[in-house]
Design an enzyme around this catalytic site. Structure first.
Site, PDB file in Angstrom:
ATOM      1  N   HIS A  60       0.699  -1.231  -0.080  1.00 47.26           N
ATOM      2  CA  HIS A  60       0.088  -0.218   0.144  1.00 47.26           C
ATOM      3  C   HIS A  60       0.959   1.298  -0.097  1.00 47.26           C
ATOM      4  O   HIS A  60       0.543   2.285   0.656  1.00 47.26           O
ATOM      5  CB  HIS A  60      -0.982  -0.022   1.080  1.00 47.26           C
ATOM      6  CG  HIS A  60      -2.219  -1.165   0.975  1.00 47.26           C
ATOM      7  ND1 HIS A  60      -3.229  -0.757   0.240  1.00 47.26           N
ATOM      8  CD2 HIS A  60      -2.370  -2.260   1.480  1.00 47.26           C
ATOM      9  CE1 HIS A  60      -4.023  -1.836   0.239  1.00 47.26           C
ATOM     10  NE2 HIS A  60      -3.369  -2.759   0.882  1.00 47.26           N
ATOM     11  N   ASP A  87       2.261   1.957  -3.101  1.00 44.37           N
ATOM     12  CA  ASP A  87       2.453   2.178  -4.508  1.00 44.37           C
ATOM     13  C   ASP A  87       1.589   3.429  -5.119  1.00 44.37           C
ATOM     14  O   ASP A  87       1.860   3.929  -6.228  1.00 44.37           O
ATOM     15  CB  ASP A  87       2.419   1.014  -5.508  1.00 44.37           C
ATOM     16  CG  ASP A  87       1.003   0.274  -5.635  1.00 44.37           C
ATOM     17  OD1 ASP A  87       0.284   1.000  -4.700  1.00 44.37           O
ATOM     18  OD2 ASP A  87       0.909  -0.575  -6.590  1.00 44.37           O
ATOM     19  N   SER A 142      -4.045 -12.068 -10.472  1.00 36.17           N
ATOM     20  CA  SER A 142      -4.711 -12.660 -11.583  1.00 36.17           C
ATOM     21  C   SER A 142      -5.006 -11.499 -12.627  1.00 36.17           C
ATOM     22  O   SER A 142      -4.807 -11.591 -13.764  1.00 36.17           O
ATOM     23  CB  SER A 142      -5.641 -13.874 -11.368  1.00 36.17           C
ATOM     24  OG  SER A 142      -6.731 -13.277 -10.600  1.00 36.17           O
ATOM     25  N   GLU A 197      -7.621  -0.895 -15.692  1.00 31.96           N
ATOM     26  CA  GLU A 197      -8.100  -1.431 -14.280  1.00 31.96           C
ATOM     27  C   GLU A 197      -8.758  -0.183 -13.579  1.00 31.96           C
ATOM     28  O   GLU A 197      -9.885  -0.149 -13.116  1.00 31.96           O
ATOM     29  CB  GLU A 197      -7.283  -1.933 -13.529  1.00 31.96           C
ATOM     30  CG  GLU A 197      -7.650  -2.490 -12.188  1.00 31.96           C
ATOM     31  CD  GLU A 197      -7.329  -3.875 -11.854  1.00 31.96           C
ATOM     32  OE1 GLU A 197      -6.645  -4.470 -12.486  1.00 31.96           O
ATOM     33  OE2 GLU A 197      -7.846  -4.246 -10.489  1.00 31.96           O
ATOM     34  N   ASP A 253       1.304  -4.142  -9.347  1.00 27.51           N
ATOM     35  CA  ASP A 253       0.974  -5.625  -9.865  1.00 27.51           C
ATOM     36  C   ASP A 253       1.579  -5.589 -11.528  1.00 27.51           C
ATOM     37  O   ASP A 253       2.097  -6.628 -11.900  1.00 27.51           O
ATOM     38  CB  ASP A 253      -0.193  -5.888  -9.787  1.00 27.51           C
ATOM     39  CG  ASP A 253      -0.769  -5.514  -8.273  1.00 27.51           C
ATOM     40  OD1 ASP A 253       0.093  -5.556  -7.481  1.00 27.51           O
ATOM     41  OD2 ASP A 253      -2.015  -5.691  -7.981  1.00 27.51           O
ATOM     42  N   TYR A 303     -10.523  -0.750  -0.298  1.00 32.10           N
ATOM     43  CA  TYR A 303      -9.075  -0.109  -1.250  1.00 32.10           C
ATOM     44  C   TYR A 303      -9.213   1.099  -1.463  1.00 32.10           C
ATOM     45  O   TYR A 303      -8.194   1.921  -1.182  1.00 32.10           O
ATOM     46  CB  TYR A 303      -8.727  -1.357  -2.283  1.00 32.10           C
ATOM     47  CG  TYR A 303      -7.360  -1.072  -3.019  1.00 32.10           C
ATOM     48  CD1 TYR A 303      -6.332  -1.838  -2.580  1.00 32.10           C
ATOM     49  CD2 TYR A 303      -7.616  -0.046  -4.061  1.00 32.10           C
ATOM     50  CE1 TYR A 303      -5.022  -1.343  -3.256  1.00 32.10           C
ATOM     51  CE2 TYR A 303      -6.076   0.352  -4.588  1.00 32.10           C
ATOM     52  CZ  TYR A 303      -4.975  -0.407  -4.273  1.00 32.10           C
ATOM     53  OH  TYR A 303      -3.877  -0.131  -4.855  1.00 32.10           O
TER      54      TYR A 303
END
Ligand code: GLA
Length: 394
Positions: A34, A36, A129, A162, A174, A224
């Site tokens: 947490h 980034d 994923s 995303e 990620d 988040y």
């Protein structure tokens, strides 16, 4: 693996044309959690688990997707003229989102594709994923249509999709790890500048072990996004009294001297985590470079405590796994990894203790929680690419 995937592709879509196979890995973050989206440092590595894709260009604008993980969905058909997220489109919103994001960044996808996917990252495990599927789509588009786009830009485009197409306000870690991973190395990335360095992960006589709690609490994405908002507000409050761009600019001392500018106790705790965790990531990489694995382990443990108490992204099942690990002989360090609220822990375990670690923690976890955890002894792999010519997945 590669042969089976191509066979399945041909069964579903027919055998003609230029059929290509790709892979993009998942990741595990060793420390720097947490941070980034707070301009801090992260230290992830790419796994050998990830997402495979088989793809072929079409002559029209049609997009056909098939996932061997969701056979029941069958072929999901859409078109380049309809790059819009739909709930019922499920996992295909990820590759579609990347195609949309390529267009937004000036790389218009010129033709449709037939795509088959297979992933071996356990779903919802927090091992990225979705980021691997985004990066996989990026490398497919680059290779099939010849776009002049770098791997870092592919990572950024995956993150953009995303954020803007799939609605999760994630940072860059990620996608960066999936695109830029390097076998046997972790990536020390400064997320405020995207400067990075590969650090060999040499753990004499020890291994990295991931435990999947097989728990995923709901509201992960909204919690988040809440954390992210809290940090952004805390930053604005601090900027009234000091000249900083991100929480990652602060040392622990500077934070302590100015933290009263943050008007709520909760936001102070969130910001404290972001600042201290960034400093821990920096110190951990220094320790690893000096071969001081014990110091690295202590920093991992401190990271967990901070994520548990100040950032509040852990949960009972994960705390149990970490507690069990801390109390076992041969464990050098252990903490939650990834976004949180379930998912996985990462531990460094001495070689001679790995079997016992898996057996004892496995038994105790099942007894206390009621279902089995899964264990993976980590191999650090390379970043995403086309499989022909550089890896044979067998
Ligand atoms: C998720 C996000 C990342 C990062 C981690 C927490 O994995 O996708 O960008 O913020 O959580 O470190």
């Amino acid at each position: 693996m590669k042969k089976e995937l191509v066979k399945k592709f041909k069964e579903i879509y027919g055998a003609e044309g230029d059929i290509r196979v790709y892979f993009a890995p998942g990741r595990v973050n060793l420390i720097g959690e947490h941070t980034d989206y707070n301009g801090g440092h992260v230290f992830p590595c790419a796994l050998t688990l990830g997402t495979y894709g088989v793809a072929r260009k079409r002559d029209d604008n049609k997009l056909r997707f098939y996932s061997m993980n969701f056979d029941e969905m069958g072929i999901v058909e859409t078109s380049l003229d309809d790059l819009t997220p739909y709930k019922e489109a499920g996992w295909t919103n990820y590759p579609k989102g990347v195609m949309w994001a390529f267009g937004k960044r000036g790389y218009m996808v010129p033709a449709g594709m037939d795509v088959l996917i297979f992933g071996n990252i356990p779903n919802g495990s927090g091992l990225s994923s979705s980021a691997s599927l985004e990066v996989l789509t990026g490398v497919m588009l680059k290779d099939i249509f010849g776009f002049d786009i770098s791997m870092i830009e592919i990572a950024l485009t995956g993150q953009y999709s995303e954020n803007k197409f799939n609605g999760c306000n994630c940072g860059i870690m990620d996608q960066f790890a999936s695109a830029m991973g390097k076998k046997d190395h972790a990536i020390f990335l400064d997320t405020s500048t995207l400067e990075y360095e590969y650090a060999p992960v040499v753990l004499e006589n020890a291994k990295i072990v991931i435990i999947n709690s097989k728990v995923k609490h709901s509201l992960v994405d909204s919690a988040y996004n809440d954390r992210r908002n809290e940090c952004e507000t805390a930053l604005k409050e601090l900027q009234k009294v000091m000249n900083i761009q991100t929480l990652g600019d602060l040392t622990e001392e500077a934070f302590e001297a100015h933290k009263d500018a943050i008007q709520s106790e909760v936001r102070q705790k969130r910001a404290k985590h972001a600042v201290y965790e960034n400093q821990r990531a920096v110190k951990a990489v220094e320790a690893l470079k000096k071969n001081d694995v014990a110091a690295f382990g202590r920093l991992m443990n401190a990271s967990h405590i901070s994520l548990r108490d100040d950032y509040e992204v852990s949960c009972e099942e994960i705390d149990l796994l970490v507690d069990l690990a801390w109390n076992m002989e041969g464990v050098i360090g252990s903490r939650i990894t990834g976004g949180g609220f379930g998912g996985c822990t990462v531990s460094i375990v001495k070689n001679e203790s790995v079997d016992q670690f898996i057996e004892k923690i496995g038994d105790e976890y099942e007894k206390r929680v009621g279902h089995k955890a899964e264990f993976y002894v980590v191999d650090i792999g390379d970043g995403a690419g086309r499989l022909e010519g550089f890896v044979d997945a067998g």
